[in-house]
Design a protein around this motif. Structure first.
Motif, PDB file in Angstrom:
ATOM      1  N   CYS A   1       8.138   3.523  -0.940  1.00 40.42           N
ATOM      2  CA  CYS A   1       7.765   4.227   0.286  1.00 40.42           C
ATOM      3  C   CYS A   1       8.501   5.575   0.346  1.00 40.42           C
ATOM      4  N   SER A   2       9.764   5.561  -0.076  1.00 40.03           N
ATOM      5  CA  SER A   2      10.567   6.780   0.058  1.00 40.03           C
ATOM      6  C   SER A   2      10.095   7.887  -0.879  1.00 40.03           C
ATOM      7  N   ILE A   3       9.339   7.542  -1.926  1.00 40.40           N
ATOM      8  CA  ILE A   3       8.806   8.617  -2.774  1.00 40.40           C
ATOM      9  C   ILE A   3       7.270   8.645  -2.740  1.00 40.40           C
ATOM     10  N   GLY A   4       6.720   7.999  -1.733  1.00 37.79           N
ATOM     11  CA  GLY A   4       5.288   8.119  -1.477  1.00 37.79           C
ATOM     12  C   GLY A   4       4.386   7.406  -2.465  1.00 37.79           C
ATOM     13  N   LEU A   5       4.908   6.347  -3.143  1.00 37.62           N
ATOM     14  CA  LEU A   5       4.041   5.582  -4.055  1.00 37.62           C
ATOM     15  C   LEU A   5       3.263   4.545  -3.236  1.00 37.62           C
ATOM     16  N   LYS A   6       2.143   5.033  -2.707  1.00 38.73           N
ATOM     17  CA  LYS A   6       1.408   4.226  -1.735  1.00 38.73           C
ATOM     18  C   LYS A   6       0.894   2.909  -2.324  1.00 38.73           C
ATOM     19  N   HIS A   7       0.373   3.012  -3.529  1.00 40.86           N
ATOM     20  CA  HIS A   7      -0.221   1.824  -4.137  1.00 40.86           C
ATOM     21  C   HIS A   7       0.837   0.752  -4.377  1.00 40.86           C
ATOM     22  N   ILE A   8       1.958   1.190  -4.986  1.00 38.72           N
ATOM     23  CA  ILE A   8       3.050   0.240  -5.267  1.00 38.72           C
ATOM     24  C   ILE A   8       3.566  -0.340  -3.941  1.00 38.72           C
ATOM     25  N   GLN A   9       3.675   0.566  -2.983  1.00 40.35           N
ATOM     26  CA  GLN A   9       4.188   0.144  -1.665  1.00 40.35           C
ATOM     27  C   GLN A   9       3.290  -0.957  -1.064  1.00 40.35           C
ATOM     28  N   LYS A  10       1.992  -0.754  -1.218  1.00 38.76           N
ATOM     29  CA  LYS A  10       1.040  -1.729  -0.646  1.00 38.76           C
ATOM     30  C   LYS A  10       1.165  -3.090  -1.334  1.00 38.76           C
ATOM     31  N   VAL A  11       1.242  -3.019  -2.651  1.00 35.81           N
ATOM     32  CA  VAL A  11       1.322  -4.287  -3.393  1.00 35.81           C
ATOM     33  C   VAL A  11       2.643  -4.996  -3.064  1.00 35.81           C
ATOM     34  N   ALA A  12       3.724  -4.198  -3.026  1.00 34.29           N
ATOM     35  CA  ALA A  12       5.026  -4.786  -2.710  1.00 34.29           C
ATOM     36  C   ALA A  12       5.040  -5.339  -1.292  1.00 34.29           C
ATOM     37  N   GLN A  13       4.308  -4.651  -0.423  1.00 30.21           N
ATOM     38  CA  GLN A  13       4.203  -5.117   0.967  1.00 30.21           C
ATOM     39  C   GLN A  13       3.623  -6.537   1.000  1.00 30.21           C
ATOM     40  N   LYS A  14       2.608  -6.750   0.163  1.00 25.30           N
ATOM     41  CA  LYS A  14       2.000  -8.083   0.108  1.00 25.30           C
ATOM     42  C   LYS A  14       2.996  -9.084  -0.464  1.00 25.30           C
ATOM     43  N   ALA A  15       3.673  -8.608  -1.489  1.00 31.37           N
ATOM     44  CA  ALA A  15       4.637  -9.521  -2.152  1.00 31.37           C
ATOM     45  C   ALA A  15       5.785  -9.900  -1.227  1.00 31.37           C
ATOM     46  N   GLN A  16       6.074  -9.028  -0.282  1.00 29.03           N
ATOM     47  CA  GLN A  16       7.203  -9.339   0.609  1.00 29.03           C
ATOM     48  C   GLN A  16       6.759 -10.143   1.833  1.00 29.03           C
ATOM     49  N   SER A  17       5.464 -10.486   1.893  1.00 33.02           N
ATOM     50  CA  SER A  17       4.961 -11.200   3.082  1.00 33.02           C
ATOM     51  C   SER A  17       4.472 -12.599   2.713  1.00 33.02           C
TER      52      SER A  17
END
Ligand code: ADP
Length: 775
Positions: free
Chosen positions: A722-738
């Motif tokens: 998120c801090s470097i704007g990697l939206k795709h990675i952020q989204k996937v990680a978001q799922k992984a953290q939920s």
């Protein structure tokens, strides 16, 4: 004389003695004086005598006194002497005593000296042997020290964990591998408990197993995830056993731990492969079932048309065959249940005569194709209806008839059916005989084993088989309370006998095609397979309803907000999404909805899963009139909903531009505008450095199935992305953290793989974007 004198004095007493003495002295004096006078003077006068007497009288007291003093002195001397003698005697006695004592002591001393001499000799001998012993011990100690050093280097060289804890659960020592795991030197570790070095979860398991070892005084082997000091997880096979001192006191426990992460990974992979295999089989059979459903639906519809008797018979057979084939596919899906003995029977009232006619039709066809004769003889009366799982019995009989046909080159295949009713139980027996190649006696028991086939050199007929049929058939027969046995002679043929005991039942009502008059409804059918669409639409329209078809989820979601429907029938597997996805979008829209009913190709044994995932009900395909009627009666007629309802639907369209897909451009551009490209670039480099470690730990957590740690690591990755704007990675990680997301466990590996596979690529894209943006 003196003694005599003394004795006299004592005897007479002083007075009488003095008087006696005085008289004696006077007499002496007189005599002496007279004599002297006579000698000198030649005569003695009276005066002389008087003078002599007076002299005698005057001298006596002095003499008496003098003598008394002498006597007294003498007496005293004598007494002193006596005392002295007594003392002397005493001294002499004491002397004797002392002498005796001395002699005794001297003897003793001599003895002692002797003993001491002896002791000295013994001591010298002892010192000699002690010296020898010390020498020996020194040597042994040296050897021991060498052995200990060797052992220590073995222990330290061991990749396995080795440690020992005392009775209080405190570490007493460990090897190098254990130091590496805990990140503590042995000296630091000693005295600590598992609580001090492991996380709470791990420590509680460790302490619990320690306790088991102590409570039961036995060794224990188990597996557990442990975490290295750098956060990496590893799976260990741990063995703990109590250890004792030489005199049998338990000192604590010694533990060994072998890292088996790789093994676990392989096991998991194997499991996954197995699951994938099952998923593959399910998908294949699903694919097969789709056209099969068409055959079932259309043949049933054809049955309602005008047909000749023969056509009707054939068609019925086609219809039943297709249904049975569908059921067999269900078995294939449930393949793992065979292994886990989880096959379930669904007993229903069955018309036995109809059942046997159907078997006869199909078996006849099978035999005919091989140029064999077939007959089914009912040699007893049969009850009109019994309770049994017809699909399973059909499976058994077809399998036996199939084998009979397969292993018979010419001649006959014949089934003899009989029934004996006792206490409301129908004892059924089916003898499936053939005139085929037969089975050797020694093979007759083996053929019921899974995958077993009789090896035949001449007739390689079993090449077409799998060796599963008889094993499954016997299992099913036994599950139904019966059995299968074989009687066979090589070259003459075989007879397989199936016996079953099934309860009688009331004859089932033939439902047939229900003609129901219903209020015409508007139904949205979301289905992609043409054949299914045809069958379902025909059926629903036949009942007087209007059907609109959406061939994919997206289409359905487009139609729904604009059109009113009384009922939604949703296929589960659609090309773009699942029926459950549609339901989720609809339910999240927070508006009242018509009843949502799942159409599933699977056999529904339990509807709760469908209901839990947002459906109001579920129907198996091919849908039957009765099921549709039932659903409409239960759900639609009772459900009041407004026609003005709207469903807020829509899916955010993703920009096809790569940057826009992968990067948070808005955030990135303002970030670069504010701080300039260099800090952003530095952040990218830092992210690049951190990611391999993050992913390694995340990967180990996935293998460890440690949900909390996965979520927390995924959260770190998300924040970093998120801090470097990697939206795709952020989204996937978001799922992984939920972990609350549906099917989170099923997807987590894919998500982690996706992060792993795409983060470098995304970083490249980000760098490219940054370069372009700078320009
Ligand atoms: P498959 O038929 O697929 O090989 P089965 O489990 O049904 O598997 O049968 C196991 C084996 O038993 C067959 O391979 C065959 O060798 C033997 N067998 C079964 N039925 C017969 C029969 N009617 N006649 C001769 N051999 C048979």
């Amino acid at each position: 004389m003196a003694q005599y004198y003394v004795n006299l004095l004592v005897k007479l007493g002083i007075v009488r003695f003095s008087m006696l003495l005085a008289l004696a002295l006077i007499a002496l004096a007189v005599v002496v004086q007279v004599t002297i006078t006579l000698v000198l003077n030649g005569s003695v006068h009276d005066n002389d005598i008087l003078r002599f007497v007076i002299f005698g009288l005057l001298i006596t007291p002095w003499a008496v006194y003098f003598l008394s003093v002498v006597v007294d002195q003498l007496e005293k001397s004598r007494q002193h002497l006596t005392t002295f003698i007594e003392k002397l005697e005493e001294m002499r006695f004491r002397d004797m005593e002392l002498n005796r004592q001395l002699t005794y002591n001297v003897e003793q001393l001599n003895q002692e000296i002797e003993e001491r001499k002896r002791a000295e000799v013994a001591r010298k001998a002892a010192i000699l042997s002690l010296k020898k012993e010390v020498h020996r011990r020194e040597k042994a100690q040296l050897e021991l020290a060498e052995q200990t050093a060797l052992l220590r280097s073995f222990i330290d060289a061991s990749p396995d964990l080795i440690y020992y804890r005392n009775e209080k659960g405190k570490f007493s020592g460990c090897n190098k591998a254990m130091e590496d795991l805990t990140g503590k030197r042995e000296s630091e570790l000693v005295g600590l408990t598992p609580w001090d070095i492991y996380s709470k979860d791990i420590a509680s398991k460790v302490v619990e197993t320690d306790q088991q070892v102590f409570d039961n005084n036995v060794s224990l082997t188990y597996e557990q995830w442990l975490i290295y000091s750098d956060g990496q997880k590893a799976y260990f096979e741990l063995r703990k056993l109590p250890f004792y001192s030489q005199d049998g006191f338990r000192l604590g426990l010694v533990g060994f731990g072998r890292e088996i992460t790789e093994r676990k990974r392989y096991q998991d992979e194997l499991e996954k492969v197995n699951q994938d295999k099952i998923a593959f089989i399910s998908t294949i059979s699903h694919e097969l079932r789709t056209p099969l459903n068409g055959i079932v639906g259309l043949s049933r519809m054809l049955l309602d048309t005008r047909l000749s008797c023969e056509q009707s018979d054939y068609l019925r057979t086609i219809h039943v065959s297709a249904i049975t084939l569908g059921n067999i596919f269900n078995d294939i899906i449930d393949l793992d249940k065979y292994d886990r003995s989880k096959l379930e029977l669904v007993s229903q009232p069955i018309d036995l005569l109809d059942f046997m006619t159907e078997i006869e039709n199909i078996s006849g066809l099978m035999a005919e194709q091989q140029g064999l004769r077939f007959s089914l003889d009912k040699i007893t009366l049969f009850p009109p209806s019994v309770m049994l799982d017809a699909t399973r019995l059909r499976q058994i009989l077809w399998n036996l008839v199939g084998n009979a046909v397969k292993f018979t080159k010419q001649g006959i295949v014949n089934v003899v059916a009989r029934c004996n009713v006792k206490d409301n139980i129908a004892h059924l027996q089916f003898d499936v005989g053939d005139s085929g190649i037969g089975i050797p006696l020694e093979e007759q028991n083996k053929i019921f084993a899974m995958y077993y086939q009789v090896q035949q050199e001449e007739n390689n007929l079993h090449a077409v088989g799998t060796g599963i049929g008889l094993a499954v058939s016997r299992k099913l027969a036994r599950l139904m309370g019966g059995d299968i046995v074989v009687d066979s002679k090589v070259g003459e043929g075989s007879t397989f006998t199936v016996t079953l005991g099934v309860p009688l039942s009331e004859p089932s009502k033939d439902i047939g095609i229900i003609i129901v008059e219903q209020i015409p409804l508007k139904i949205l059918l979301v289905e992609d397979i043409e054949l299914n669409i045809t069958v379902t639409v025909d059926l629903l329209e036949g009942l007087g309803h209007t059907v609109i078809v959406a061939r994919c989820g997206k289409k359905a979601l487009e139609i729904l907000p604009t059109t009113y429907f009384d009922l939604l029938l949703l296929d589960i597997q659609l090309p773009d999404m699942t029926g459950f996805d549609i339901v989720k979008v609809l339910r999240d829209g927070n508006v009242s909805l018509p009843p949502l009913v799942a159409l599933t190709a699977n056999v529904i044994k339990d509807k709760t899963e469908y209901i839990a995932r947002g459906m109001d009900d579920a129907i198996s395909k091919p849908i039957s009139v009765s099921a549709v009627v039932d659903v409409i009666e239960r759900l639609v007629m009772q459900c009041h909903f407004s026609k003005e309802q709207t469903v807020v639907l829509g899916q955010k369209r993703l920009n096809n531009n790569l940057y826009a897909t992968l990067l948070d451009l808005e955030m990135l551009s303002s970030y670069v505008d504010i701080v300039g490209p260099v800090p952003v670039y530095k952040s990218i480099i830092m992210f690049e450095k951190l990611m391999p470690e993050y992913l390694q730990i995340l990967g180990s957590n996935v293998i460890a199935k440690d949900q909390r740690s996965i979520a927390s690591k995924a959260h770190q990755i998300k924040s970093a992305a998120c801090s470097i704007g990697l939206k795709h990675i952020q989204k996937v990680a978001q799922k992984a953290q939920s972990p609350d997301l549906p099917a989170w466990w099923e997807n987590i590996t894919d998500w982690v793989d996706e992060i792993q596979a795409s983060y470098s690529h995304d970083l490249g894209v980000l760098k490219q974007w940054l370069n372009e943006y700078k320009k």
